[in-house]
Scaffold this motif. Sequence first.
Motif, short mmCIF file in Angstrom:
data_model
loop_
_atom_site.label_atom_id
_atom_site.label_comp_id
_atom_site.label_asym_id
_atom_site.label_seq_id
_atom_site.Cartn_x
_atom_site.Cartn_y
_atom_site.Cartn_z
N THR A 21 0.83 -1.21 0.00
CA THR A 21 0.00 0.00 0.00
C THR A 21 0.87 1.26 0.00
N ARG A 24 2.45 1.81 -3.40
CA ARG A 24 1.50 2.37 -4.36
C ARG A 24 1.28 3.86 -4.12
N PHE A 51 -0.88 -5.43 -3.45
CA PHE A 51 -1.41 -4.11 -3.09
C PHE A 51 -0.63 -2.98 -3.74
N GLY A 53 -0.07 -2.16 -6.86
CA GLY A 53 -0.48 -1.61 -8.15
C GLY A 53 0.72 -1.59 -9.09
N THR B 15 -14.53 -5.29 -3.27
CA THR B 15 -13.59 -5.81 -2.30
C THR B 15 -13.98 -5.38 -0.88
N ASN B 18 -11.72 -2.94 1.08
CA ASN B 18 -11.79 -1.50 0.79
C ASN B 18 -12.89 -0.82 1.59
N GLU B 120 -13.87 -0.34 -7.79
CA GLU B 120 -12.46 -0.53 -8.08
C GLU B 120 -12.25 -0.57 -9.59
N ARG B 121 -11.09 -0.19 -10.01
CA ARG B 121 -10.67 -0.16 -11.41
C ARG B 121 -11.41 0.90 -12.24
N ASN B 148 -5.75 3.43 -5.30
CA ASN B 148 -6.61 2.38 -4.79
C ASN B 148 -7.84 3.03 -4.14
N GLN B 151 -7.49 3.96 -0.49
CA GLN B 151 -6.52 5.04 -0.30
C GLN B 151 -7.08 6.38 -0.77
#
Lengths: 243, 243
Positions: A21, A24, A51, A53, B15, B18, B120-121, B148, B151
């Motif tokens: 994390t 990233r 995690f 990325g 997820t 998250n 996500e994505r 992410n 994050q």
Amino acid sequence: MSDPGISIAVVDAKTPGNVGTIARAMKNFGLSDLYLVDPPELDPDGDAYGFAGQARTDLLPNAKTVSFDYLVENFHTVGTTATTNSDHRRHVRYPYKTPDELRDSLASVATETVVIFGRERVGLHNEELARLDEICSIPASDSYPVLNLGQAATVICYALSPLSIESTQQPDQIVRAPEADIEGLYAEFDRLLGQLGETDDRDRLMRLWRRLLGRAHPTKREVSSLRGVVRRSADRVEPPSRE
Amino acid sequence: MSDPGISIAVVDAKTPGNVGTIARAMKNFGLSDLYLVDPPELDPDGDAYGFAGQARTDLLPNAKTVSFDYLVENFHTVGTTATTNSDHRRHVRYPYKTPDELRDSLASVATETVVIFGRERVGLHNEELARLDEICSIPASDSYPVLNLGQAATVICYALSPLSIESTQQPDQIVRAPEADIEGLYAEFDRLLGQLGETDDRDRLMRLWRRLLGRAHPTKREVSSLRGVVRRSADRVEPPSRE
């Protein structure tokens, strides 16, 4: 800038996912040098790489494992902690800087700085903090001030990013339309009010419209689109009958 | 403030971890109302609760599952995206606010706001963003701007926290010592230089010392401690012999 002179170090992390994390967040916010003291095993098929990325291809595999002494001897060191001293007579965790204060102070100093994060749950030990030059602490709710390790590093990478990101993904922010265009829109709106037969309230409505658009900072495109709508409306409203 | 009027919503997250990360960030930064649209299953023994920290006892179990329509109909809505339009002629992802700009604009408005994060994505779809009032985007490295999900939410909760945190865990920041105390320290230092026999360089050293301490904003405790050291040094240095 190409070399912000800011590195990140993680001491004795237990959870590979947190290391990923952090990697990233560093890549997202323009940092590249990661130092690990007593790291957990970072399995290429495990959480650290999972995690990370896109940092899995460069930043994470390039992380250097070093000693705590190495950090103290080679960098201007900033220790991070959620728990600051409430008593200014004790200097281990006081005075501290907030992330924004740290960014502002680093902006004017030429130095190689490393921001150091401690282990999960207990963070950096007092004996470790005592050896570091500065303390940084994220202001958080006093009812629950302890951030997860990866989240704390994400916040600090974000806060420091004006020092480390040369160009962001974002296009230029709003460019306010030329004032002449905006005045032209106001004029069309006034004409529409006239067509609608507004008399007593016309000035008030004009002020309201001007205030509303004024604080929205309309773009040229927005103004020309709206102006077209208002003009077409004014053209097609029948003037009030004079009965 | 007790009610900042800011909620967080997550649309179609895949997820559970998250969702837990977001819940923890919210609690760390003084937010409490979480809305979930099409959430994944949140197993009390799974990652959502595992990542939520202390938010596992209140914020996460109190999260409300709602429809996207519910958000649009009941809140001032702010959609988040990593990808802004580079072309101001397209309005789906433009204009946007940075998290700091969003905080500053919300500070002066009384409203119930929800900040909405996408899956996500792919994030929020264009059709979803088109229904929202404002766009917020985190400035990040143009070489890797996609954060992410957890994050990204952490960064935005942090950026908004001055609106939502009434009191942080941090004690007051540095209180600079009374100027008279600082001057007293300078006087002792000057006396020490005299005892050391400095003549030509005494003024320069005094200026240097004043500048160094001046920009460090020493506390009363620091000044009195240092003053003691300097005074004891001056007392114990033999004056230069007059040979």
